[in-house]
Design an enzyme around this catalytic site. Structure first.
Site, PDB file in Angstrom:
ATOM      1  N   CYS A  14       0.843  -1.202   0.000  1.00  0.00           N
ATOM      2  CA  CYS A  14       0.000   0.000   0.000  1.00  0.00           C
ATOM      3  C   CYS A  14       0.879   1.253   0.000  1.00  0.00           C
ATOM      4  O   CYS A  14       1.721   1.434   0.889  1.00  0.00           O
ATOM      5  CB  CYS A  14      -0.904  -0.019   1.232  1.00  0.00           C
ATOM      6  SG  CYS A  14      -1.802   1.518   1.505  1.00  0.00           S
ATOM      7  N   SER A  15       0.658   2.138  -0.957  1.00  0.00           N
ATOM      8  CA  SER A  15       1.475   3.353  -1.051  1.00  0.00           C
ATOM      9  C   SER A  15       1.288   4.256   0.173  1.00  0.00           C
ATOM     10  O   SER A  15       2.245   4.874   0.633  1.00  0.00           O
ATOM     11  CB  SER A  15       1.170   4.114  -2.342  1.00  0.00           C
ATOM     12  OG  SER A  15      -0.173   4.548  -2.351  1.00  0.00           O
TER      13      SER A  15
END
Length: 117
Positions: A14-15
């Protein structure tokens, strides 16, 4: 967990989670990283964190297919039902979550974690 320890419930794919971890480390802090998809927190811990962030609805990922598939969008579902769903399906836990000293925040936006740093 000690009062000054920083913990991040982290998903490296997840960024936003990666950005939160980088933000913590940029301040010279070393958090304990919990890859919650690999090591899901127990329901009791999820409930405690949910209470700290404003309730289970604030901690649950509404965009996951399981959210609607399990009927969790029903307003009649209480925090206990949502916590049980997150414990059974950790993908439903919003990310990232940062904890420190009995407090917790969801790192969306990433700047939200600054209150704990």
């Amino acid at each position: 967990m000690t009062p000054d320890e920083i913990v991040i419930w982290h998903n490296p794919r997840c960024s936003k989670s990666r950005a939160a971890l980088e933000r913590i480390e940029a301040r010279g802090l070393t958090p304990r990283v919990v890859r919650y998809l690999d090591t899901p927190p127990p329901a009791e811990e999820i409930a405690r964190v949910a209470a700290a962030v404003g309730g289970a609805r604030a901690l649950i990922r509404k965009a996951e297919p399981e959210y609607k598939g399990l009927g969790l969008d029903d307003p009649a579902k209480d925090d206990d039902a949502l916590v049980a769903a997150m414990a059974a399906t950790p993908r439903l836990i919003e990310r990232p979550v940062v904890l420190r000293g009995g407090r917790a925040v969801v790192g969306r936006p990433t700047e939200a974690i600054d209150t704990l740093l």
